[in-house]
Design an enzyme around this catalytic site. Structure first.
Site, PDB file in Angstrom:
ATOM      1  N   LYS A  53       0.714  -1.320   0.063  1.00  0.00           N
ATOM      2  CA  LYS A  53      -0.001  -0.055   0.070  1.00  0.00           C
ATOM      3  C   LYS A  53       0.854   1.189   0.017  1.00  0.00           C
ATOM      4  O   LYS A  53       0.674   2.222  -0.728  1.00  0.00           O
ATOM      5  CB  LYS A  53      -1.111  -0.056   1.185  1.00  0.00           C
ATOM      6  CG  LYS A  53      -2.112  -1.188   0.952  1.00  0.00           C
ATOM      7  CD  LYS A  53      -2.846  -1.110   2.396  1.00  0.00           C
ATOM      8  CE  LYS A  53      -3.859  -2.434   2.289  1.00  0.00           C
ATOM      9  NZ  LYS A  53      -4.269  -2.836   3.626  1.00  0.00           N
ATOM     10  N   GLN A  97      -4.288  -1.413   9.800  1.00  0.00           N
ATOM     11  CA  GLN A  97      -4.271  -2.963   9.258  1.00  0.00           C
ATOM     12  C   GLN A  97      -4.790  -4.015  10.024  1.00  0.00           C
ATOM     13  O   GLN A  97      -4.311  -4.310  11.400  1.00  0.00           O
ATOM     14  CB  GLN A  97      -2.678  -2.919   9.134  1.00  0.00           C
ATOM     15  CG  GLN A  97      -2.291  -4.443   7.986  1.00  0.00           C
ATOM     16  CD  GLN A  97      -2.993  -4.303   6.809  1.00  0.00           C
ATOM     17  OE1 GLN A  97      -2.966  -3.596   6.074  1.00  0.00           O
ATOM     18  NE2 GLN A  97      -3.568  -5.496   6.493  1.00  0.00           N
ATOM     19  N   ASP A 120     -10.727   3.109   4.297  1.00  0.00           N
ATOM     20  CA  ASP A 120     -11.046   1.601   4.146  1.00  0.00           C
ATOM     21  C   ASP A 120     -12.590   1.306   4.228  1.00  0.00           C
ATOM     22  O   ASP A 120     -13.005  -0.015   3.960  1.00  0.00           O
ATOM     23  CB  ASP A 120     -10.482   0.699   5.458  1.00  0.00           C
ATOM     24  CG  ASP A 120      -9.470  -0.328   5.126  1.00  0.00           C
ATOM     25  OD1 ASP A 120      -9.543  -0.708   3.670  1.00  0.00           O
ATOM     26  OD2 ASP A 120      -8.989  -1.211   5.986  1.00  0.00           O
TER      27      ASP A 120
END
Ligand SMILES: NC(=O)c1ccc[n+]([C@@H]2O[C@H](COP(=O)([O-])OP(=O)(O)OC[C@H]3O[C@@H](n4cnc5c(N)ncnc54)[C@H](OP(=O)(O)O)[C@@H]3O)[C@@H](O)[C@H]2O)c1
Length: 293
Positions: A53, A97, A120
């Protein structure tokens, strides 16, 4: 029929090129898009996801930083870190994460992320907006599936989409995205899972079949209608003695057999996978532009 291959790497590159232009436009206005990653612990898979990412962010000109903290950090300290990032104008997007170490409550940490920085698309407020058809950040993997369909000429409007899998990160949000009364959606959606009776009877009715089960090669050719479009989200390691690593990645679809029947199919790797990182970058650019979609 031999299926057309839906090339996730190429579509991902196409979207990244569009994002670079939008990032340049933001920079000309004095806005430096920023994406902060919170990484708790040292899980090797998480480390590698965050690295890819970061690399993707650099590729489109987004400033990114990984805040890595020890796996035994307390719940309060993780939440405090997220709150500090919420207040820091350098960061338009915050990505925690997952999975977090089992000592931490994922729900509590996710709830702490500012809704307008939740690139997200996992905060309950954003999931609620998604379901209601209101502007939001769409979760990355299902949003990537929608883009793969649209950009390869398979608009789901009016089609019967059968999704195998009902997880909170793939199956459920994908159903919510594709059932909306909106351009690029308007599908009739069926969601299947392990309690579905006669899965093949369901999958055979699909114009567009999405496999998101985490079950290696579970979708066989006799479960797919001739001419269907097949999207394989699955990412499973299977032993392969011929590889140096001792394993290889396969999807949830038995690719060779199904490719003979489908009109189009995504490969694994190189299908949905590359899109996930790209759609996080997409949401970060939206956040830096100060909007939802
Ligand atoms: N490419 C990417 O970027 C990306 C991103 C996310 C996930 N993935 C991959 O996508 C797959 C799914 O991920 P996930 O996080 O959604 O998994 P998950 O949380 O384990 O959910 C799997 C879902 O599939 C259903 N299922 C499992 N086996 C089934 C079977 N034999 N028949 C019918 N339904 C079945 C389960 O049903 P129940 O609810 O009844 O248990 C569950 O709803 C995994 O391989 C994962 O690695 C890839």
């Amino acid at each position: 029929m031999t299926a057309k291959i839906i090339d996730g790497r190429a579509i991902s590159q196409e979207i990244r090129a569009e994002l670079r232009e939008r990032v340049d436009a933001l920079k000309r206005r004095g806005v430096e898009p920023g994406l902060a990653f919170v990484l708790v612990g040292e899980d090797p898979a998480s480390l590698s996801y965050v690295a890819s990412k970061n690399q993707g962010a650099a590729e489109v000109g987004i400033n990114s930083q990984t805040l890595q903290i020890p796996g035994d950090t307390s719940q309060e300290q993780v939440v405090e870190l997220v709150r500090r990032l919420n207040l820091d104008p350098a960061w338009h997007g915050i990505l925690v994460q997952l999975p977090l170490p089992s000592s931490l409550s994922e729900g509590a940490v996710i709830n702490a992320i500012a809704v307008k920085k939740d690139v997200d698309g996992i905060h309950p407020a954003n999931i609620g907006r998604l379901l209601r058809g209101e502007p939001t950040f769409k979760p990355a993997t299902p949003s990537g599936v929608q883009q793969l369909l649209l950009r390869s000429g398979y608009d789901p409007g009016g089609k019967h989409v059968v999704i195998c899998g009902r997880s909170n990160i793939v199956g459920k949000p994908l159903a919510a995205i594709l059932m909306q009364k909106a351009p690029g959606a308007n599908a009739t959606v069926t969601v299947c899972h392990t309690r579905t009776l006669d899965l093949a009877n369901m999958t055979l009715q699909a114009d567009i079949l999405v496999a998101a089960m985490g079950a290696a090669r579970a979708i066989k050719d006799d479960m797919v209608r001739e001419g269907a479009v097949v999207i394989d989200v699955g990412n499973n390691r299977v032993e392969d003695a011929s590889r140096k690593s001792g394993f290889r990645l396969v999807g949830d679809v038995d690719y060779e057999g199904v490719a003979d029947k489908a009109a189009a199919i995504t490969p694994v790797p190189g299908g949905v996978g590359p899109m996930t990182v790209t759609m996080v970058l997409y949401n970060t650019v939206l956040a830096a532009e100060g909007r939802f979609e």
